[in-house]
Design a protein around this motif. Structure first.
Motif, short mmCIF file in Angstrom:
data_model
loop_
_atom_site.label_atom_id
_atom_site.label_comp_id
_atom_site.label_asym_id
_atom_site.label_seq_id
_atom_site.Cartn_x
_atom_site.Cartn_y
_atom_site.Cartn_z
N GLY B 29 0.81 -1.21 0.00
CA GLY B 29 0.00 0.00 0.00
C GLY B 29 0.84 1.26 0.00
O GLY B 29 0.39 2.33 -0.42
N ASP B 30 2.11 1.17 0.47
CA ASP B 30 3.01 2.34 0.46
C ASP B 30 3.43 2.67 -0.97
O ASP B 30 3.34 1.83 -1.87
CB ASP B 30 4.28 2.05 1.29
CG ASP B 30 3.98 2.00 2.77
OD1 ASP B 30 2.84 2.32 3.16
OD2 ASP B 30 4.90 1.63 3.53
N ARG B 31 3.90 3.89 -1.15
CA ARG B 31 4.41 4.29 -2.46
C ARG B 31 5.92 4.04 -2.52
O ARG B 31 6.66 4.47 -1.64
CB ARG B 31 4.16 5.79 -2.72
CG ARG B 31 2.72 6.22 -2.58
CD ARG B 31 1.80 5.58 -3.59
NE ARG B 31 1.91 6.18 -4.91
CZ ARG B 31 1.19 5.78 -5.95
NH1 ARG B 31 0.36 4.76 -5.83
NH2 ARG B 31 1.32 6.38 -7.11
N LEU B 32 6.31 3.32 -3.52
CA LEU B 32 7.74 3.09 -3.72
C LEU B 32 8.30 4.18 -4.60
O LEU B 32 7.66 4.63 -5.55
CB LEU B 32 7.95 1.75 -4.46
CG LEU B 32 7.90 0.46 -3.67
CD1 LEU B 32 8.18 -0.70 -4.62
CD2 LEU B 32 8.93 0.49 -2.56
N GLU B 33 9.52 4.62 -4.27
CA GLU B 33 10.22 5.56 -5.15
C GLU B 33 11.14 4.75 -6.05
O GLU B 33 12.15 4.21 -5.59
CB GLU B 33 11.05 6.55 -4.32
CG GLU B 33 10.21 7.56 -3.59
CD GLU B 33 11.04 8.50 -2.74
OE1 GLU B 33 12.25 8.66 -3.03
OE2 GLU B 33 10.49 9.05 -1.78
N LYS B 46 15.31 8.45 -13.95
CA LYS B 46 14.06 9.19 -13.84
C LYS B 46 13.24 8.50 -12.74
O LYS B 46 13.25 7.28 -12.64
CB LYS B 46 13.31 9.15 -15.18
CG LYS B 46 12.20 10.17 -15.26
CD LYS B 46 11.65 10.29 -16.66
CE LYS B 46 10.39 11.15 -16.65
NZ LYS B 46 9.72 11.17 -17.94
N GLN B 47 12.57 9.31 -11.93
CA GLN B 47 11.85 8.76 -10.78
C GLN B 47 10.37 8.53 -11.09
O GLN B 47 9.75 9.32 -11.80
CB GLN B 47 11.95 9.71 -9.57
CG GLN B 47 13.21 9.53 -8.73
CD GLN B 47 14.47 9.97 -9.46
OE1 GLN B 47 14.45 10.97 -10.15
NE2 GLN B 47 15.56 9.21 -9.32
N TYR B 48 9.87 7.42 -10.53
CA TYR B 48 8.46 7.09 -10.68
C TYR B 48 7.94 6.64 -9.32
O TYR B 48 8.68 6.02 -8.54
CB TYR B 48 8.26 5.96 -11.69
CG TYR B 48 8.87 6.26 -13.04
CD1 TYR B 48 8.15 6.92 -14.02
CD2 TYR B 48 10.19 5.89 -13.31
CE1 TYR B 48 8.72 7.21 -15.25
CE2 TYR B 48 10.78 6.18 -14.53
CZ TYR B 48 10.04 6.84 -15.50
OH TYR B 48 10.61 7.13 -16.70
N ALA B 49 6.67 6.91 -9.04
CA ALA B 49 6.05 6.43 -7.80
C ALA B 49 5.14 5.25 -8.14
O ALA B 49 4.27 5.37 -9.00
CB ALA B 49 5.25 7.56 -7.15
N VAL B 50 5.41 4.12 -7.49
CA VAL B 50 4.64 2.91 -7.77
C VAL B 50 4.16 2.33 -6.45
O VAL B 50 4.91 2.31 -5.48
CB VAL B 50 5.51 1.87 -8.52
CG1 VAL B 50 4.71 0.60 -8.80
CG2 VAL B 50 6.05 2.44 -9.82
N GLU B 51 2.94 1.85 -6.43
CA GLU B 51 2.40 1.27 -5.19
C GLU B 51 3.02 -0.10 -4.92
O GLU B 51 3.13 -0.93 -5.83
CB GLU B 51 0.88 1.13 -5.31
CG GLU B 51 0.23 0.66 -4.02
CD GLU B 51 -1.27 0.43 -4.18
OE1 GLU B 51 -1.82 -0.37 -3.41
OE2 GLU B 51 -1.88 1.05 -5.08
N LEU B 52 3.44 -0.31 -3.67
CA LEU B 52 3.97 -1.63 -3.28
C LEU B 52 2.80 -2.57 -3.01
O LEU B 52 1.88 -2.22 -2.27
CB LEU B 52 4.84 -1.49 -2.02
CG LEU B 52 5.47 -2.79 -1.49
CD1 LEU B 52 6.47 -3.35 -2.49
CD2 LEU B 52 6.14 -2.56 -0.15
N ARG B 53 2.87 -3.75 -3.62
CA ARG B 53 1.80 -4.72 -3.44
C ARG B 53 2.32 -5.94 -2.68
O ARG B 53 3.51 -6.11 -2.49
CB ARG B 53 1.22 -5.12 -4.80
CG ARG B 53 0.56 -3.96 -5.52
CD ARG B 53 -0.19 -4.40 -6.76
NE ARG B 53 -1.02 -3.32 -7.27
CZ ARG B 53 -0.58 -2.36 -8.06
NH1 ARG B 53 0.68 -2.34 -8.44
NH2 ARG B 53 -1.39 -1.40 -8.47
#
Lengths: 109, 264
Positions: B29-33, B46-53
């Motif tokens: 549920g946290d956002r991964l950088e 380049k940075q992206y925000a992805v939800e940790l599942r």
């Protein structure tokens, strides 16, 4: 022409030979220094000695083979010199060690 | 597989184990950088925000970034189950198969850095050109040359013979180039053929059906061959199929002194 396998063998076998030779050489230096032997006294023991002549001739031969091969590996990895240039330099280095080393052996024996 | 001697580096099995998130690390549920390499070797992150599942591989992350954030992101994969080796990338500094790397195994806090494999030309983003890897594989003499034709009866090979067991211990390499990327010597010596090529050569040394077996030792000791290996063991540590190229290379070195193993 010497191939890579023969060079590898020469370096490893000379290393095997150098292990006891270096240990005896270091022990000899420590004993000579601790006992306060003068240069004249050391030369008096080494001159005319077949044993020390053979010992240090072997030492010089092993060093003249082992050291330039190690330098060759380092130069091959860390410089952009052509392999022929590296080989020529190491051959000259080998001759230098051989001449300087044998000169020293003749001087003390 | 034959038993491994104690003086060789053992594979890092933690890479393959399921590891749960450590305290202080990001939770589902946290956002991964996620930092992903874009461009060629002179590109940048380049940075992206992805939800940790709950169950998520690094390949899932890359796929999500491409599908949700960056349609032009180039990456390579095929089987997604650790068979083909296409999806190898550098994840938080170490080369891995991204399809077999659970995110929880590698995240530091909530950071994930994904780069192309090292020591290979980058075509674009996470895609490398493996041509130099295979060219060196050929240079090392990794091509099998048969002693018989298809018209002859097959050579009987005893699977329990020591030579076959030794060959089998190294045979499962799928040429993913993870070991090549992990090897520091490959990075500083352009001539070095690399762990996979030498590992392959060792399997041929133990295969009595190989017509050029007698040439194996000379091939192994050509410029950039096994004598260039510094025995760091990074290849064995990172090999996803738990092979030990270090052991194969050590065996090739020994063959200079003791000759090739008896295969009869």
């Amino acid at each position: 022409m010497i191939n890579g396998r023969q060079l590898y063998l020469a370096q490893r076998l000379s290393a095997v030979l150098l292990v006891p030779l270096v240990l005896i050489h270091l022990a000899l230096i420590i004993i000579a220094v601790r006992n306060g032997l003068s240069a004249a006294e050391i030369l008096g023991r080494t001159r005319g000695s077949l044993l020390w002549g053979v010992f240090y001739t072997l030492f010089v031969l092993a060093v003249a083979v082992h050291v330039p091969l190690g330098v060759r590996n380092v130069m091959t990895e860390w410089t952009r010199l052509q392999p022929r240039v590296v080989d020529a330099f190491c051959l000259l280095f080998c001759l230098l060690l051989l001449i300087a080393g044998m000169r020293a052996v003749f001087a003390v024996v | 597989m034959t038993s491994k001697t104690s003086d060789t580096v053992q594979p890092d099995r933690s890479q393959h184990d399921h590891v749960h998130a450590q305290p202080g690390q990001a939770q589902p549920g946290d956002r991964l950088e996620v930092s992903i390499w874009r461009g060629k070797r002179d590109g940048g992150f380049k940075q992206y925000a992805v939800e940790l599942r709950e169950n998520q591989t690094v390949l899932d992350i890359v796929t999500e970034v491409q599908r949700q954030h960056e349609p032009s992101l180039a990456y390579r994969f095929a089987c997604r189950v650790g068979v083909c080796g296409s999806c190898a990338m550098t994840v938080n500094g170490a080369p891995r198969w991204t399809c077999r790397t659970h995110v929880n195994q590698v995240i530091a806090g909530n950071q994930l850095t994904i780069e192309p494999l090292r020591h290979l030309p980058v075509i674009k983003d996470l895609v490398c050109d493996l041509a130099p890897f295979f060219e060196k594989w050929q240079k090392a003499g990794g091509t099998f040359k048969p002693t018989k034709s298809r018209l002859d009866k097959p050579e009987p090979i005893d699977p329990q013979s020591p030579a076959r067991k030794t060959a089998n211990a190294a045979i499962e390499c799928i040429n993913c180039a993870v070991c090549y990327s992990a090897c520091d010597v490959v990075g500083w010596n352009n001539d070095y053929v690399g762990p996979a090529a030498l590992n392959r050569l060792w399997t041929l040394a133990n295969d009595k059906r190989h017509a050029d077996r007698e040439q194996v030792t000379d091939l192994a000791f050509q410029e950039g061959g096994c004598a260039s290996c510094h025995s760091h063991g990074n290849c064995t540590r990172h090999c996803p199929v738990e092979l030990s190229p270090s052991q194969s290379i050590a065996a090739l070195k020994k063959s200079a002194i003791f000759g090739l193993p008896d295969v009869e």
